[in-house]
Write a protein that holds these residues in place. Structure first.
Motif, PDB file in Angstrom:
ATOM      1  N   PRO A 216      -1.043 -67.625  -6.692  1.00  0.00           N
ATOM      2  CA  PRO A 216      -1.866 -68.480  -5.821  1.00  0.00           C
ATOM      3  C   PRO A 216      -3.349 -68.104  -5.877  1.00  0.00           C
ATOM      4  O   PRO A 216      -4.214 -68.987  -5.920  1.00  0.00           O
ATOM      5  CB  PRO A 216      -1.275 -68.234  -4.424  1.00  0.00           C
ATOM      6  N   PHE A 217      -3.634 -66.801  -5.877  1.00  0.00           N
ATOM      7  CA  PHE A 217      -5.014 -66.316  -5.946  1.00  0.00           C
ATOM      8  C   PHE A 217      -5.700 -66.817  -7.210  1.00  0.00           C
ATOM      9  O   PHE A 217      -6.788 -67.402  -7.161  1.00  0.00           O
ATOM     10  CB  PHE A 217      -4.989 -64.779  -5.922  1.00  0.00           C
ATOM     11  N   MET A 218      -5.073 -66.601  -8.359  1.00  0.00           N
ATOM     12  CA  MET A 218      -5.688 -66.950  -9.628  1.00  0.00           C
ATOM     13  C   MET A 218      -5.770 -68.471  -9.824  1.00  0.00           C
ATOM     14  O   MET A 218      -6.726 -68.970 -10.425  1.00  0.00           O
ATOM     15  CB  MET A 218      -4.916 -66.307 -10.783  1.00  0.00           C
ATOM     16  N   SER A 219      -4.782 -69.202  -9.328  1.00  0.00           N
ATOM     17  CA  SER A 219      -4.813 -70.664  -9.458  1.00  0.00           C
ATOM     18  C   SER A 219      -5.966 -71.247  -8.656  1.00  0.00           C
ATOM     19  O   SER A 219      -6.693 -72.133  -9.135  1.00  0.00           O
ATOM     20  CB  SER A 219      -3.489 -71.260  -8.971  1.00  0.00           C
ATOM     21  N   PHE A 220      -6.151 -70.749  -7.435  1.00  0.00           N
ATOM     22  CA  PHE A 220      -7.248 -71.219  -6.594  1.00  0.00           C
ATOM     23  C   PHE A 220      -8.592 -70.847  -7.207  1.00  0.00           C
ATOM     24  O   PHE A 220      -9.510 -71.673  -7.277  1.00  0.00           O
ATOM     25  CB  PHE A 220      -7.110 -70.617  -5.196  1.00  0.00           C
ATOM     26  N   LEU A 221      -8.708 -69.610  -7.659  1.00  0.00           N
ATOM     27  CA  LEU A 221      -9.954 -69.150  -8.263  1.00  0.00           C
ATOM     28  C   LEU A 221     -10.299 -69.976  -9.506  1.00  0.00           C
ATOM     29  O   LEU A 221     -11.451 -70.375  -9.709  1.00  0.00           O
ATOM     30  CB  LEU A 221      -9.845 -67.669  -8.624  1.00  0.00           C
ATOM     31  N   GLY A 222      -9.303 -70.246 -10.333  1.00  0.00           N
ATOM     32  CA  GLY A 222      -9.544 -71.015 -11.552  1.00  0.00           C
ATOM     33  C   GLY A 222     -10.042 -72.417 -11.280  1.00  0.00           C
ATOM     34  O   GLY A 222     -10.915 -72.929 -11.991  1.00  0.00           O
ATOM     35  N   SER A 223      -9.522 -73.043 -10.232  1.00  0.00           N
ATOM     36  CA  SER A 223      -9.915 -74.417  -9.925  1.00  0.00           C
ATOM     37  C   SER A 223     -11.362 -74.512  -9.463  1.00  0.00           C
ATOM     38  O   SER A 223     -12.010 -75.549  -9.634  1.00  0.00           O
ATOM     39  CB  SER A 223      -8.993 -74.996  -8.839  1.00  0.00           C
ATOM     40  N   THR A 224     -11.888 -73.438  -8.879  1.00  0.00           N
ATOM     41  CA  THR A 224     -13.255 -73.459  -8.355  1.00  0.00           C
ATOM     42  C   THR A 224     -14.267 -72.897  -9.356  1.00  0.00           C
ATOM     43  O   THR A 224     -15.409 -73.366  -9.424  1.00  0.00           O
ATOM     44  CB  THR A 224     -13.347 -72.645  -7.055  1.00  0.00           C
ATOM     45  N   ALA A 225     -13.866 -71.890 -10.109  1.00  0.00           N
ATOM     46  CA  ALA A 225     -14.815 -71.171 -10.969  1.00  0.00           C
ATOM     47  C   ALA A 225     -15.212 -71.948 -12.212  1.00  0.00           C
ATOM     48  O   ALA A 225     -16.231 -71.628 -12.829  1.00  0.00           O
ATOM     49  CB  ALA A 225     -14.221 -69.812 -11.374  1.00  0.00           C
ATOM     50  N   MET A 226     -14.441 -72.968 -12.582  1.00  0.00           N
ATOM     51  CA  MET A 226     -14.752 -73.692 -13.813  1.00  0.00           C
ATOM     52  C   MET A 226     -16.111 -74.388 -13.778  1.00  0.00           C
ATOM     53  O   MET A 226     -16.721 -74.631 -14.817  1.00  0.00           O
ATOM     54  CB  MET A 226     -13.646 -74.701 -14.130  1.00  0.00           C
TER      55      MET A 226
END
Length: 402
Positions: A216-226
């Motif tokens: 969940p942490f990495m999925s959320f981070l990936g969606s915003t950091a792009m």
């Protein structure tokens, strides 16, 4: 732990230290952009080779960020800050006395290793020192002020090269880091020994793996950091777009650049205002939609004039800073994860994707750079939307996301 535990620095002194540390990395990226034509001539190099001073810096800073925060969980914040600052100063002095483009690139990479710790460790200090409500305001306030770095950097750099050689920018950066060292001497350690990670260094690094495996942490981070991909692509191309494509002077370029940077200042405070009024899911989806629309406008009409490009791309710059405050606040609030590992992962992901953005943007030599940025934004907007749909559909939701 509250700020009254800083007997020498106090609340204002701690804020000043965190502010200077946060400003230094953006200054390191932007201050010498206006001097690119001078550097090309003096070092007898090519735009592609010179771009590696940006790309190499960004990649090395990303790698440094990944480990410095985690190492501060083991050794304490203060020791890692000292190491980072000394490394940064050595790299800055290497840039001042560089005899060649190769030495310049190597010095920038050394400078970046220090910059990585100067970015990631302060956020861990914030986690140590403030509770949830104070932390949100502190993150937003710090980010609002630290983006003054990219606002004043090109202006300062443009004026410096009018009076001094282009190396003067790196002298200024070394002096700023020296001030940080003095303030760090006055810092009381915010992570007491009993709260540090136990075991050897290798075991400490393994704590980073816990965060990296947290879906969940990495999925959320990936969606915003792009979105960082697009904005950092813009940073690497901005001088070419405004000076070479639109024919502006170095000084005028710095004013155009500063306008987008002013939006970076407003974005964190905008997040503080919006946070109590909207659900995180609404905030994230709306921001991604804004990026997509702005990128479509940039690709279609952005090349008309520098003013049109400025207006079309501005929402992307705003969204990039907004999402950084949003994601940092949300992910630092997650329970059961070490603060150093969390901030290392956030910082690494943003900067690593930023390096990808620079690399992609600079690989289209000879193309319309405005169109390239627009297409990058469209691609990122679509990928971010798909990532949000994916983690929502699979139930990979972080705490507090609804």
């Amino acid at each position: 732990m509250s700020t009254h535990t800083q007997p020498i620095l106090g609340k204002k002194g701690l804020f000043l230290l965190l502010l200077i540390l946060g400003m230094t990395a953006p200054l390191s990226i932007d201050m010498y952009l206006a001097a690119f034509p001078l550097i090309l001539e003096e070092l007898a190099t090519t735009p592609q080779m010179l771009s590696f001073t940006l790309i190499g810096f960004t990649l090395c800073m990303a790698i440094s960020m990944l480990f410095m925060g985690t190492l501060s969980d083991k050794f304490g914040r203060k020791k890692v800050l000292f190491f980072s600052l000394i490394t940064y100063i050595l790299g800055s002095l290497g840039c001042v006395f560089t005899p060649s483009i190769e030495f310049f690139i190597a010095s920038r990479m050394l400078q970046a290793i220090g910059a990585g710790g100067m970015v990631s460790v302060p956020m861990a200090v914030v986690k140590d020192s403030f509770d949830n409500e104070e932390r949100t305001n502190m993150i937003a306030t710090l980010q609002m002020f630290t983006v003054l770095g990219p606002t004043i950097a090109p202006i300062l750099g443009a004026y410096l090269i009018k009076v001094f050689p282009w190396q003067a920018s790196f002298v200024v950066l070394a002096l700023i880091a020296t001030i940080s060292i003095i303030l760090t001497f006055c810092l009381r350690e915010t992570l007491p020994p009993e709260k540090r990670l136990q075991g050897n260094v290798f075991q400490s690094i393994l704590s980073l793996g816990i965060v990296l495996r947290h879906q969940p942490f990495m999925s959320f981070l990936g969606s915003t950091a792009m979105v960082t991909i697009v904005f950092m692509g813009y940073l690497s191309l901005s001088s070419y777009i405004y000076i070479q494509w639109f024919g502006l002077s170095e000084t005028t370029f710095s004013y155009f650049f500063a306008f987008n940077s002013l939006l970076l200042i407003a974005a964190p405070k905008l997040y503080v205002l919006i946070k109590p009024r909207f659900r995180p899911a609404v905030i994230l989806k709306t921001t991604v939609a804004v990026v997509l629309v702005a990128s479509l406008l940039t690709a279609s009409i952005g090349q008309t004039s520098p003013y049109v490009f400025l207006v079309c791309f501005a929402p992307v710059a705003l969204s990039s800073s907004f999402l950084r405050a949003f994601v940092t606040d949300m992910l630092l609030a997650q329970s059961g994860l070490n603060a150093g590992a969390v901030v290392s992962t956030i910082s690494f992901t943003n900067v690593a994707l930023g390096a990808v953005g620079m690399l992609v943007a600079n690989s289209f030599t000879g193309y319309n750079f405005v169109l390239v940025l627009g297409m990058m934004g469209i691609t990122v907007g679509i990928l971010s939307a798909l990532q949000i749909w994916r983690f929502t559909a699979k139930g990979l939701l972080i705490e507090g996301y609804r």
